[in-house]
Design a protein around this motif. Structure first.
Motif, PDB file in Angstrom:
ATOM      1  N   LYS A  58     -38.174  34.183 -13.176  1.00 20.68           N
ATOM      2  CA  LYS A  58     -37.456  35.272 -14.043  1.00 20.68           C
ATOM      3  C   LYS A  58     -35.849  33.953 -14.047  1.00 20.68           C
ATOM      4  O   LYS A  58     -34.900  35.120 -15.759  1.00 20.68           O
ATOM      5  CB  LYS A  58     -37.121  36.640 -12.628  1.00 20.68           C
ATOM      6  N   ARG A  59     -35.300  34.295 -13.727  1.00 17.23           N
ATOM      7  CA  ARG A  59     -33.612  33.386 -13.936  1.00 17.23           C
ATOM      8  C   ARG A  59     -33.536  33.128 -15.251  1.00 17.23           C
ATOM      9  O   ARG A  59     -32.704  32.184 -15.597  1.00 17.23           O
ATOM     10  CB  ARG A  59     -32.758  33.266 -12.450  1.00 17.23           C
ATOM     11  N   GLU A  60     -34.176  32.131 -15.396  1.00 17.50           N
ATOM     12  CA  GLU A  60     -34.436  31.194 -16.098  1.00 17.50           C
ATOM     13  C   GLU A  60     -34.597  31.775 -17.858  1.00 17.50           C
ATOM     14  O   GLU A  60     -34.783  31.607 -18.972  1.00 17.50           O
ATOM     15  CB  GLU A  60     -35.487  30.292 -16.317  1.00 17.50           C
ATOM     16  N   LEU A  61     -35.350  33.359 -17.491  1.00 18.19           N
ATOM     17  CA  LEU A  61     -35.595  34.606 -19.038  1.00 18.19           C
ATOM     18  C   LEU A  61     -34.669  35.230 -19.271  1.00 18.19           C
ATOM     19  O   LEU A  61     -33.826  35.784 -18.350  1.00 18.19           O
ATOM     20  CB  LEU A  61     -36.591  34.494 -18.443  1.00 18.19           C
ATOM     21  N   VAL A  62     -34.509  35.835 -20.423  1.00 19.64           N
ATOM     22  CA  VAL A  62     -33.216  36.580 -20.409  1.00 19.64           C
ATOM     23  C   VAL A  62     -34.282  37.774 -20.544  1.00 19.64           C
ATOM     24  O   VAL A  62     -35.668  37.879 -21.717  1.00 19.64           O
ATOM     25  CB  VAL A  62     -32.424  36.711 -21.709  1.00 19.64           C
ATOM     26  N   ARG A  63     -34.137  39.067 -20.724  1.00 19.67           N
ATOM     27  CA  ARG A  63     -34.271  40.409 -20.427  1.00 19.67           C
ATOM     28  C   ARG A  63     -33.893  40.961 -20.914  1.00 19.67           C
ATOM     29  O   ARG A  63     -32.769  41.323 -22.001  1.00 19.67           O
ATOM     30  CB  ARG A  63     -34.208  41.216 -19.230  1.00 19.67           C
ATOM     31  N   VAL A  64     -34.293  41.381 -22.164  1.00 18.25           N
ATOM     32  CA  VAL A  64     -33.932  42.419 -23.630  1.00 18.25           C
ATOM     33  C   VAL A  64     -34.812  44.376 -23.391  1.00 18.25           C
ATOM     34  O   VAL A  64     -35.428  44.901 -22.519  1.00 18.25           O
ATOM     35  CB  VAL A  64     -35.006  42.355 -24.665  1.00 18.25           C
ATOM     36  N   VAL A  65     -34.278  44.976 -23.053  1.00 17.63           N
ATOM     37  CA  VAL A  65     -34.013  46.691 -22.480  1.00 17.63           C
ATOM     38  C   VAL A  65     -33.938  47.215 -23.608  1.00 17.63           C
ATOM     39  O   VAL A  65     -33.696  47.476 -24.586  1.00 17.63           O
ATOM     40  CB  VAL A  65     -33.277  46.472 -21.145  1.00 17.63           C
ATOM     41  N   ARG A  66     -35.395  48.646 -23.432  1.00 19.84           N
ATOM     42  CA  ARG A  66     -35.110  49.616 -24.503  1.00 19.84           C
ATOM     43  C   ARG A  66     -34.299  50.510 -23.478  1.00 19.84           C
ATOM     44  O   ARG A  66     -34.499  51.225 -22.273  1.00 19.84           O
ATOM     45  CB  ARG A  66     -35.791  49.830 -24.727  1.00 19.84           C
ATOM     46  N   SER A  67     -32.754  51.309 -23.119  1.00 24.23           N
ATOM     47  CA  SER A  67     -32.628  52.566 -23.010  1.00 24.23           C
ATOM     48  C   SER A  67     -33.067  53.621 -22.917  1.00 24.23           C
ATOM     49  O   SER A  67     -34.321  53.748 -24.175  1.00 24.23           O
ATOM     50  CB  SER A  67     -31.325  52.476 -23.176  1.00 24.23           C
ATOM     51  N   PRO A  68     -33.134  54.451 -22.528  1.00 26.32           N
ATOM     52  CA  PRO A  68     -34.113  56.014 -22.544  1.00 26.32           C
ATOM     53  C   PRO A  68     -33.775  56.772 -23.829  1.00 26.32           C
ATOM     54  O   PRO A  68     -34.191  57.961 -24.496  1.00 26.32           O
ATOM     55  CB  PRO A  68     -33.472  56.393 -21.593  1.00 26.32           C
ATOM     56  N   GLY A 115     -34.329  51.097 -17.954  1.00 25.66           N
ATOM     57  CA  GLY A 115     -34.909  50.927 -19.485  1.00 25.66           C
ATOM     58  C   GLY A 115     -36.396  49.847 -19.502  1.00 25.66           C
ATOM     59  O   GLY A 115     -36.325  50.034 -18.062  1.00 25.66           O
ATOM     60  N   ARG A 116     -36.456  50.160 -20.395  1.00 25.01           N
ATOM     61  CA  ARG A 116     -37.941  50.028 -20.738  1.00 25.01           C
ATOM     62  C   ARG A 116     -37.204  47.997 -20.563  1.00 25.01           C
ATOM     63  O   ARG A 116     -36.943  48.024 -21.386  1.00 25.01           O
ATOM     64  CB  ARG A 116     -39.071  50.150 -21.430  1.00 25.01           C
ATOM     65  N   GLY A 117     -37.891  47.395 -19.944  1.00 21.45           N
ATOM     66  CA  GLY A 117     -37.323  45.580 -19.823  1.00 21.45           C
ATOM     67  C   GLY A 117     -38.683  44.660 -20.912  1.00 21.45           C
ATOM     68  O   GLY A 117     -39.735  44.703 -19.971  1.00 21.45           O
ATOM     69  N   VAL A 118     -38.772  43.687 -21.382  1.00 17.65           N
ATOM     70  CA  VAL A 118     -39.046  42.495 -21.826  1.00 17.65           C
ATOM     71  C   VAL A 118     -38.531  41.341 -21.309  1.00 17.65           C
ATOM     72  O   VAL A 118     -37.606  41.379 -21.534  1.00 17.65           O
ATOM     73  CB  VAL A 118     -40.179  42.966 -22.686  1.00 17.65           C
ATOM     74  N   TYR A 119     -39.215  40.088 -21.053  1.00 19.22           N
ATOM     75  CA  TYR A 119     -38.473  39.239 -20.584  1.00 19.22           C
ATOM     76  C   TYR A 119     -38.854  37.998 -22.332  1.00 19.22           C
ATOM     77  O   TYR A 119     -39.986  38.417 -22.482  1.00 19.22           O
ATOM     78  CB  TYR A 119     -39.054  38.571 -20.157  1.00 19.22           C
TER      79      TYR A 119
END
Length: 89
Positions: free
Chosen positions: A20-30, A44-48
């Motif tokens: 998990k620490r090697e990836l970056v999270r992209v998030v869509r806020s409410p 929010g909804r997140g994806v790595y």
């Protein structure tokens, strides 16, 4: 001594499983705003995604990021995400 479990996540573009620490999270806020989540704590909804612009380009081309976040992502947001990734590489 117990061995700590390392949380694994998969990149939405290349489908590689990494820590998990090697990836970056992209998030869509409410509110619908899409941004890069360096800390991994935004709500929010997140994806790595891998910490590389190549994976971001692949996610844009295959629309994997849009499908995972369940919203359309404008080109301006992709440009902003790419700038932030370049700063953090």
């Amino acid at each position: 001594m117990a061995v700590k479990k390392v949380p694994m996540r998969s990149c939405c573009a290349c489908k590689e499983k990494k820590a998990k620490r090697e990836l970056v999270r992209v998030v869509r806020s409410p509110e619908g705003e899409v941004s890069l989540d360096i800390t991994g704590r935004k709500s929010g909804r997140g994806v790595y995604i891998c910490n590389s612009t190549a994976c971001l380009a692949k996610a844009k081309k295959s629309r994997a990021l849009s499908r995972a976040l369940e919203c359309e992502i404008p080109d301006e947001v992709f440009a902003h995400l790419e700038e932030e990734l370049l700063k953090n590489e």
